[in-house]
Motif scaffolding. Structure first.
Motif, short mmCIF file in Angstrom:
data_model
loop_
_atom_site.label_atom_id
_atom_site.label_comp_id
_atom_site.label_asym_id
_atom_site.label_seq_id
_atom_site.Cartn_x
_atom_site.Cartn_y
_atom_site.Cartn_z
N ASP A 15 41.42 -21.97 22.05
CA ASP A 15 41.89 -20.95 20.92
C ASP A 15 40.85 -19.77 20.46
N ALA A 16 39.60 -20.14 21.26
CA ALA A 16 38.55 -19.12 21.14
C ALA A 16 37.44 -19.50 22.16
N PHE A 17 36.66 -18.72 22.44
CA PHE A 17 35.52 -19.03 23.81
C PHE A 17 34.30 -18.56 23.00
N VAL A 18 33.36 -19.36 23.41
CA VAL A 18 31.62 -18.69 22.83
C VAL A 18 30.96 -18.70 24.40
N VAL A 19 30.40 -17.36 24.60
CA VAL A 19 29.56 -17.46 25.79
C VAL A 19 28.17 -17.84 25.16
N ALA A 20 27.79 -18.70 25.85
CA ALA A 20 26.21 -19.52 25.32
C ALA A 20 25.24 -19.06 25.99
N CYS A 21 24.96 -17.85 26.15
CA CYS A 21 23.86 -17.27 26.84
C CYS A 21 23.37 -16.20 25.96
N PHE A 22 21.93 -16.02 25.39
CA PHE A 22 21.66 -15.04 24.51
C PHE A 22 21.80 -13.65 24.87
N ASP A 23 21.67 -13.70 26.35
CA ASP A 23 21.97 -12.05 26.65
C ASP A 23 23.41 -11.57 26.64
N ASP A 24 24.30 -12.55 26.15
CA ASP A 24 25.76 -12.37 26.06
C ASP A 24 26.23 -11.73 27.33
N THR A 25 25.83 -12.59 28.22
CA THR A 25 26.03 -12.36 29.81
C THR A 25 27.67 -12.17 30.16
N GLY A 26 28.30 -11.17 30.71
CA GLY A 26 29.40 -11.19 31.02
C GLY A 26 30.73 -11.00 29.63
N LEU A 27 29.91 -10.93 28.48
CA LEU A 27 30.95 -10.87 27.44
C LEU A 27 31.97 -9.87 27.56
N ASP A 28 31.78 -8.80 27.98
CA ASP A 28 32.63 -7.58 27.98
C ASP A 28 33.87 -7.83 29.02
N ALA A 29 33.56 -8.79 30.14
CA ALA A 29 34.35 -8.89 31.01
C ALA A 29 35.16 -10.24 30.73
N ALA A 30 34.32 -11.04 29.98
CA ALA A 30 35.24 -12.26 29.13
C ALA A 30 36.30 -11.67 28.38
N ARG A 31 36.00 -10.86 27.47
CA ARG A 31 36.99 -10.09 26.46
C ARG A 31 38.15 -9.63 27.48
N SER A 32 37.88 -8.98 28.51
CA SER A 32 39.02 -8.44 29.08
C SER A 32 39.70 -9.63 29.82
N ALA A 33 39.33 -10.86 29.97
CA ALA A 33 40.15 -11.74 30.97
C ALA A 33 41.09 -12.37 29.97
N THR A 34 40.92 -12.66 28.62
CA THR A 34 41.68 -13.38 27.69
C THR A 34 41.99 -12.67 26.37
N ALA A 35 43.11 -12.97 25.85
CA ALA A 35 43.44 -12.33 24.52
C ALA A 35 42.75 -13.28 23.22
N ALA A 36 42.49 -14.40 23.71
CA ALA A 36 41.74 -15.20 22.66
C ALA A 36 40.49 -14.64 22.31
N PRO A 37 39.84 -14.74 21.19
CA PRO A 37 38.77 -14.22 20.80
C PRO A 37 37.40 -14.69 21.52
N VAL A 38 36.47 -14.08 21.84
CA VAL A 38 35.41 -14.39 22.64
C VAL A 38 34.02 -14.04 21.98
N VAL A 39 33.18 -14.93 21.68
CA VAL A 39 31.93 -14.40 20.70
C VAL A 39 30.73 -14.82 21.70
#
Lengths: 242, 242, 242, 242, 242, 242
Positions: free
Chosen positions: F68-92
């Motif tokens: 239902d939602a994703f967390v990217v657990a690296c403090f640099d927010d690695t790949g966050l923008d790409a992850a947001r493009s990959a899914t409609a679920a929220p990514v934080v």
């Protein structure tokens, strides 16, 4: 967990609507107590109204010593800094809540508020929070706050038209509704316009609940230190720590 | 010309000191009326105190309908935006006045205020006004406001020491004193530290007088429009336009 | 008190107009001396013209050692930093003066200047001063500076039209006139457009007078230190401290 | 290809040193012509000196109509905007050149210049260019410009000590030398301090040459449009397009 | 001197076009080696595609140990920071190159890119580099990247129309083409629209060549330090320093 | 509700620790699934490591279509923008989560991360998010990421010492721990240092859960639109929408 949602104006019908939205947004087991001050303006439209709503808002916060977190349910985040000084429990404004949440699901958002006089306070808040960089534009639909309470007003249609202009002209990827009184419009508008439409009340309840669950409380170092013991000249006895 | 200088706290000795400084700064023929609210906190130290001083401040502005201009004599520019909405006469805060004037005689200035809790409100104002770019640093000397009223306190020495640190560490070319209660210290400190030392009260009187002389009045378009006619729930009858 | 107002271009009719506006803005007892350089361009339109007007401007400042304050009467604030280095008396540019004063009576202002080539220098000044945050937009009416001196030109009408566009499109709450040659238009335009219209000459005289009355002089620490003793290769003997 | 490098001060030994550095930096086949004005200050230390060097600088640019590109060899980028208006050939300042190049090889750089009075002009340029975000700090070694021309002065040691402070305190990843007179120190200092040390003269020659090779010329739309035909009051006949 | 130009997508016809543009921009004696990864997306349109192109890009950089400088030939400057960490040779992105060069010949530029999804990555880069202050607007012509490779597509006409809108609406003084695939259009468009039109490939080659000639290499202090020795889980053996 | 927490490095012990912290932070009824990629670096220290972790991160997101939602657990927010493009679920991202939450309980916070090379990526993120205005300073304790996994290392003490420096020197009112590997230290450090200490993992779980509960999903307009159908050259078949 108890979250006290303070509508800083004195219009009870709006407090009820806000309370219902807050309860709908809360997790199971979270109790919402929606209140409004006994004194102050019936709606908050601009800086002058803000000033007269803050003592009543702080009065409500002082009365709710059992709350685990507070929400200030005016989109201008009226009295938010003072409220943070008044309690160690976390306090979240519905304006800031919507800005922070919108930043997590869109690169840029636009705000649609009520009257042109509210644009400046909202822009100043965005600058203060640092989030102006994420806001494409703050727009006013030119709808008075209490028109949102009148059945049969064309407020909803006017707001929808302003949202469509925001999408066409601003490059906005999400829309933030800029008034607590719009809380019941978000879902329907989102369906119509095809991008996320954020209601600050729901966002603030989510953030307040999260802060409380994680045990995160307002820092008492410097800016939000408790008030020093002093007499407030008799007028607001409840607030005199001395 | 009549300039009404409102000290938004209720400490009469401070109002007197501010009034004397204001009169000394005014042009010949300019009358200064220094007042303070009947209710509110005795000193303004942080966001919470600010909130309780604003209704009284607005009350004083409403009473002075004959004034040609107003000065808000708290360095946090407490209630300034609300005050601008309440009248078409120009209103100048002593904080903003000092920042603007310092920008005319120095590339960069530092601010020396009283308590650490006042740093954030001052920084937020500088950001809001746009003038943070000109401010090297906001510093607190850790002196309570009312200590400035006590004969024999070592407040003056502590402030001077903080100024010297600002010159040594910040690259500041001028110093802004960050509290209305420091108004009587500026001249003496300037002689000691060798750079301009600005007192907001004098600066604000100068700006208010200039605005009034030039016929420049607060814009009533958008942000500072007059309050809409509404009842303030009986509590503040004087402000109810309805 | 003597304020020396330097029009940095060599057009005497403009100097006269500026002098009259300055005297009208000054307090009783303040003497205005309006001068222009003996050499330099007849109008300042863009960076190139600025460069050739500065030595003459500094020459006028050197000649007016008896002045209590100076005004640089070109809206680009031509040579302002150099002028501040040349004297300890306060020096105020008409551009910065209008920006600072507009910030006291409006949340946001737009600037209406003469030619498109002047937009960049004005924007760069606003960024340098920190006040771009308060400026909605800098606009050019596409009117050459000296057209403002020609009786019967339609410059005034063109400027008024540009102001109306600023109000309709920018959210501006006040208008700053972006050329010293527009000094005589402010009052009339203000009546027509219904928001404050600021003339930099009047604003600068007010600020210069205030600085002088308060004893505030240019800081000589760092940026505006007096020039070091050096020969300027014979060409500008008046400026050679050695 | 001919690049005209203008040292805007009148010290011939410095022009020679700059010319040698420029030639060493240029590609094979690029001719460097290093010149300085016939009139103006012998060194540029602060805003006042800048003002008197610009007419001479523009004079040299007008004389070099055969140049394919120009370099303004004063680290304050003195007169750069006016120079860009005077010619369609590309014009590069040594300050901006070093900032742009440093941004390509380091996340953050510090600048080490000569006198404290030069910090403000350099900071203002960084803000104007947008590159302040990349600059950790502008520092002054407190070395006069012409001390760099004296054999046996300890200028080099003082500069090296300031660089080491920049590395220890600023988080800088590269160092920009903030004066054309330091051009011969860069290589040696780089070896000593272990991070890139950039000389603006070499950087500007590289950029000017690249612009010329790619056929990129100064835009004549708006800011850098050619001066309008007007008389400069006889004093600078060479510049009168009329 | 050898400059390795890496097109981070896998479309060979685009690599060829980029290579030809790079060689045309280089000085005599500079060898261009244009390559693309063996694996990855055929075009880079948005954040997702960027992510999959970076390992291949770094692979190409590792293979070209003999290069004196590198160019990353995707306008989003895909993987630029990682590339700078992977080598001490200078690395220049075509996006940043165009922004820096445009800043030297125009006060403000607009960018015209391919798809709307590329606006945010470009804007974020401009903010990161500090150069958003110089950019009037980032626009998308709504042309897919590979349409630029198709003979007979109307991509060129669509881009020209967007440029004309940028000139009419943005106050832009120069245009930056926002895609490596537009490299062959710059000259022709410049002739048509009358302001400088910059191609990032040519700009980046010029900057890379200049950095290499001046001996300026990527700082290895902090941000761009070489990767620490660690295993990349077998998948990318070429990059494992251990 | 299922939240998929992706640790983008391949160190299973760290994934376990992160999973435990995430579950502890989640509301009753929220299921946490903590995963890490099958390929990529064992820790993420700087831009280079980031690049190689993103394909594996996106692979994990593609595998968890039921989340239902994703967390990217690296403090640099690695790949966050790409992850947001990959899914409609929220990514934080855990970095952004901590910054947003800290902004709700403190005027200013400092970040304490692991290695100096991580300061730049974190600062760049803060600038991109707009929240640099709220960050007093990003500091590195000079502790490698995997030292946080070693029992008996003095990492905890070194971090505590850096926090105390942040409080003494930065004016920070709260501390953000700048690495997913510090997630188990927050509570204990908060007790010791007396101001809120925020762990990004807990903050991100709270925000992801809130977004999912409120039905707020990533906007698919512009920046985070789904990837276009294209082949990724065979290497990453799972991601090829075509």
């Amino acid at each position: 967990m108890l979250i006290c949602v303070v509508n800083p104006n004195t219009t009870a019908s709006m407090t009820e609507k806000i309370g219902a939205a807050a309860q709908a947004a809360a997790s199971p087991g979270v109790e919402i107590r929606a209140v409004n001050p006994e004194f102050g303006p019936p709606s908050i439209e601009g800086y002058f109204d803000e000033a007269f709503s803050v003592p009543g808002l702080l009065d409500e916060i002082a009365k709710a010593a059992d709350a685990d977190a507070f929400v200030v349910a005016c989109f201008d985040d009226t009295g938010l800094d003072a409220a943070r000084s008044a309690t160690a429990a976390p306090v979240v404004g519905i304006g800031e809540a919507a800005f922070h949440m919108a930043s997590l699901i869109a690169d840029k958002f636009s705000v649609v508020t009520t009257l042109p006089r509210s644009i400046a306070p909202i822009e100043k808040n965005l600058i203060k929070y640092g989030l102006m960089a994420r806001c494409a534009r703050v727009r006013a639909a030119d709808v008075p706050v209490l028109a949102l309470e009148e059945p049969g007003s064309d407020a909803r249609r006017t707001i929808e038209a302003e949202i469509l202009r925001a999408l066409a002209e601003d490059g906005a990827e999400a829309i933030v509704l800029g008034c607590a009184g719009m809380t019941d419009l978000a879902r329907d508008l989102e369906r119509k316009v095809g991008v996320p439409v954020l209601d600050g009340v729901a966002c603030a309840v989510g953030l307040a609940e999260t802060l409380a669950r994680l045990g995160l409380r307002t820092s008492k170092r410097n800016a939000y230190a408790f008030p020093l013991a002093k007499s407030y000249a008799g007028a607001f006895a409840r607030f005199s720590p001395g």
